[in-house]
Scaffold this motif. Sequence first.
Motif, mmCIF file in Angstrom:
data_model
loop_
_atom_site.group_PDB
_atom_site.id
_atom_site.type_symbol
_atom_site.label_atom_id
_atom_site.label_comp_id
_atom_site.label_asym_id
_atom_site.label_seq_id
_atom_site.Cartn_x
_atom_site.Cartn_y
_atom_site.Cartn_z
ATOM 1 N N ARG A 164 12.343 -0.041 -9.786
ATOM 2 C CA ARG A 164 11.050 -0.650 -9.522
ATOM 3 C C ARG A 164 9.911 0.353 -9.615
ATOM 4 O O ARG A 164 8.760 -0.032 -9.569
ATOM 5 C CB ARG A 164 11.049 -1.283 -8.125
ATOM 6 N N LEU A 165 10.234 1.605 -9.746
ATOM 7 C CA LEU A 165 9.189 2.637 -9.790
ATOM 8 C C LEU A 165 8.783 2.903 -11.231
ATOM 9 O O LEU A 165 8.901 3.995 -11.763
ATOM 10 C CB LEU A 165 9.689 3.918 -9.116
ATOM 11 N N THR A 166 8.315 1.853 -11.899
ATOM 12 C CA THR A 166 7.881 1.973 -13.299
ATOM 13 C C THR A 166 6.400 1.657 -13.393
ATOM 14 O O THR A 166 5.771 1.180 -12.444
ATOM 15 C CB THR A 166 8.665 0.989 -14.195
ATOM 16 N N GLU A 190 2.088 -4.836 -11.453
ATOM 17 C CA GLU A 190 2.475 -5.962 -10.640
ATOM 18 C C GLU A 190 2.052 -5.769 -9.191
ATOM 19 O O GLU A 190 1.578 -6.702 -8.522
ATOM 20 C CB GLU A 190 3.985 -6.190 -10.726
ATOM 21 N N LEU A 191 2.217 -4.576 -8.698
ATOM 22 C CA LEU A 191 1.833 -4.298 -7.315
ATOM 23 C C LEU A 191 0.322 -4.409 -7.126
ATOM 24 O O LEU A 191 -0.156 -4.868 -6.085
ATOM 25 C CB LEU A 191 2.318 -2.905 -6.912
ATOM 26 N N ASP A 192 -0.417 -3.966 -8.119
ATOM 27 C CA ASP A 192 -1.874 -4.085 -8.012
ATOM 28 C C ASP A 192 -2.290 -5.562 -7.946
ATOM 29 O O ASP A 192 -3.177 -5.933 -7.157
ATOM 30 C CB ASP A 192 -2.543 -3.407 -9.218
ATOM 31 N N ARG A 193 -1.651 -6.399 -8.795
ATOM 32 C CA ARG A 193 -1.981 -7.817 -8.766
ATOM 33 C C ARG A 193 -1.564 -8.454 -7.429
ATOM 34 O O ARG A 193 -2.294 -9.272 -6.860
ATOM 35 C CB ARG A 193 -1.303 -8.539 -9.937
ATOM 36 N N ASP A 240 0.843 -1.209 0.000
ATOM 37 C CA ASP A 240 0.000 0.000 0.000
ATOM 38 C C ASP A 240 0.870 1.248 0.000
ATOM 39 O O ASP A 240 0.580 2.231 -0.718
ATOM 40 C CB ASP A 240 -0.898 -0.007 1.233
ATOM 41 N N GLY A 241 1.930 1.261 0.783
ATOM 42 C CA GLY A 241 2.819 2.424 0.814
ATOM 43 C C GLY A 241 3.521 2.615 -0.505
ATOM 44 O O GLY A 241 3.682 3.765 -0.976
ATOM 45 N N LEU A 259 4.134 5.393 -5.893
ATOM 46 C CA LEU A 259 4.085 5.378 -7.350
ATOM 47 C C LEU A 259 3.066 6.389 -7.887
ATOM 48 O O LEU A 259 3.279 7.020 -8.929
ATOM 49 C CB LEU A 259 3.761 3.976 -7.837
ATOM 50 N N LEU A 260 1.956 6.487 -7.183
ATOM 51 C CA LEU A 260 0.935 7.460 -7.640
ATOM 52 C C LEU A 260 1.414 8.898 -7.468
ATOM 53 O O LEU A 260 0.925 9.797 -8.166
ATOM 54 C CB LEU A 260 -0.360 7.218 -6.861
#
Length: 836
Positions: free
Chosen positions: A440-442, A448-451, A390-391, A396-397
């Motif tokens: 990793r901030l792509t 991937e993080l959402d999944r 979540d963090g 990323l957003l």
Amino acid sequence: MARRTTTPPPDEDFEERIVDIDVSAEMRTSFLEYAYSVIYQRALPDARDGLKPVQRRILYSMSEMGLRPDRGHVKSSRVVGDVMGKLHPHGDTAIYDALVRMAQPFSMRLPVVDGHGNFGSPDDLPAAMRYTEARLAASAMAMVQSIDEDTVDFKPNYDGQESEPTVMPSAIPNLLVNGATGIAVGMATNMAPHNLVEVVAAARHLIKKPDATLEDLMRFVPGPDLPTGGTITGLDGVRDAYARGRGTFRMRARCTIEQVSPRRKGIIVTELPFNVGPERVVTKIRELVTAKKLQGISDLKDLSDRHRGLRLVIEIKNGFIPEAVLEELYRLTPMEESFGINNVALVDGEPRTLGLRELLQVYVDHRLDVVRRRSAHRRRKREERLHLVDGLVIALLNIDEVIQVIRSSDDSGQARERLTEVFELSQIQATYILDTPLRRLTRYDKLELDREKQTLQDEIAELSEILSSETRLRKVVSDELAQVAKTYGTPRRTVLLESSGAARKAAAPEELVVADDPCLVLFSSTGLLARTADASPLAGEGDRSAHDVLVSVVNSTVRGEVGVVTSQGRMIRVQVVDLPTLPPSANPPSLSGGHPVSEYVTLNPGETVVGIGSLDPDGPGLALGTAQGVVKRVVPDYPANRDDFEVIGLKDGDTVVGAAELASEDHDLVFITSDAQLLRYPASAVRPQGRPAGGMAGIRLDGTASVIWFGALDPALESRVVTIAGSSTALPGTQVGGAKISDFAEYPAKGRATGGVRAQRFLKGEDVLLLAWAGPGPARAVSATGKPVPLPEELGRRDGSGVRLTHTVAAVGGALGTTVHAPGAGGAPRAESAED
């Protein structure tokens, strides 16, 4: 009574101090401490994982060393050293012994250590630890599975520098499956192994129905399943053990009775009772046979190997009943042993005697606790990961703002504080964002993080359901047990037999042996030996189906002996009980079920069997006739300690052509020669002689003539003489010849050593007798294959000519008479003629 102790002073000014201690109190305290240590730290297993402390420490150490089934073996001494140095400072011998037992398939129903090398046998010790190697077996991975997920408690080791588990997660009900044995102070445990599939089925039933009764559970676990197989007789003791924790049952070897040789049966042992080795059984049987406490065993062979497994062959003497001998083996040897069940195990640190239901309940409760703790641990880990994800999603957003905050901060501590304030993140989330690489901030990592976030949320929901629902928790435990049974389960090895368990009485010696009933011993023209079921005479009349004719018929008993007489003047002893049994009345007489004589005697090159006779010293005497016209009556002083001896001293080139039992001196001795001469005279004209004697002149021979048949006949009986003439220049076995049958009474008696009278007039082309026979009629003739050959009608004159036959004759005889083979057409019965 008191003990005085002296405390040495730290310096010279300190006065000596003596403390009086009550010896009984000191002994009581010390003994209780020792007993407590033995009970809890050495001898008794924990009811939850079924392991003693040393076994648990071995499995844990091997797991920590990475000795998994997919890795190579390592020296056992390395494992022992690691266990002893870190967890179990009680000596390397105890550790290695425990390691070895966990690798022995004959000790453990489901071995948890995969041993490489000599790990011993039920009779032999294993090799030293420096010679063997070990690693965890596949089943051991289920024992240590999820041990790092807070499923069990840990405690400090003996010096506080390491930690060890107090119990294993144990996805396998190890205590019931592998059993346990141990002797503590004032108590002991002895638990039988069981079948994994059956135990899991019972445990799943208990999970589904917590109020299940013992009878319900015994439908799934009917009895122990021993690693060595065998048979369990008497389930009453098993039921007592399942109900009260104590009971006794009897284990039997698994045996079959087979034909181990053409003449003898044997007991084949393929499985032995639990903890009984073949050498122990072999040694005990030999001791009993030597001490004459066990009868009926002629030989014992251990044919066990790694390919066929256990195979003990116990050969039974002929005349003994194999089933009765087997009962004696069960009674007198370790082929039947008792097993005393004493289900003592630790429950919450307290020794308790448990029945089947209690053992299953303790294990089920343990697995419920393990799965509950594992689920809580996994949910906690996933929640922690979800918090970090979540963090990272927030970062990323707001990637530009995050970078701006970090770049404008003086150090990482200030950046962490500003991130928590600006984006409302926790300290953990802010630290994780600072530690995350920029790669990793792509945008792809955002997907991937959402999944991952969705997956974590689903797993957390599932784990929460398990923790909040007792039904769901029990289903998970039950499903995992089912998978364990499917993966590691094997078919049952031990057969269960319902029995009262009453002790059997000792078998009387006469119950072990075959009854010594009267019988007839038969020897056929094709070289077959057999005996009848009783002494009833064989039928003399019947149809003309394929059959044999008889060379000799001797009265005997089932446990008696007969002598086989050969052409070289030898008599060979044969046990009647070794012979196959024929129906007491064969019509026409046939020995198709007999065995070749070669299975009972060993003949020299060119030697043939001419007949059989009784070995009874009080029985009828034996009369012999040779090809050179010698006759001998043998004194029946046959040696009892020899199986092969001479009954006549033959001259060079001479052979025995006939052997007949002489029931009375009033009987006639009869010679028939190749030049068609027949001589008969009373047996009283021949003086009995000892075995080495060479006999006396029996008939005077002219020119190149020889004796082709010799026998003894009762002149009071109506007998027939059969002669078959042919050419001496024809190939043997190719001419049918001319046959003549005449009345034996037509031939006058003459003196011993005379020339006799003519038995057949030769026709043109005939100059020799091919075959002759005399005996009670009717006469029968057979071919070399045993097929009947019709004979002509009886001729009134003794010196008449023969009638040409339709087929070649190999042997002539009567229902209870004697026969002879045509020279060159098989000779006397050969061992290989049984193939005809």
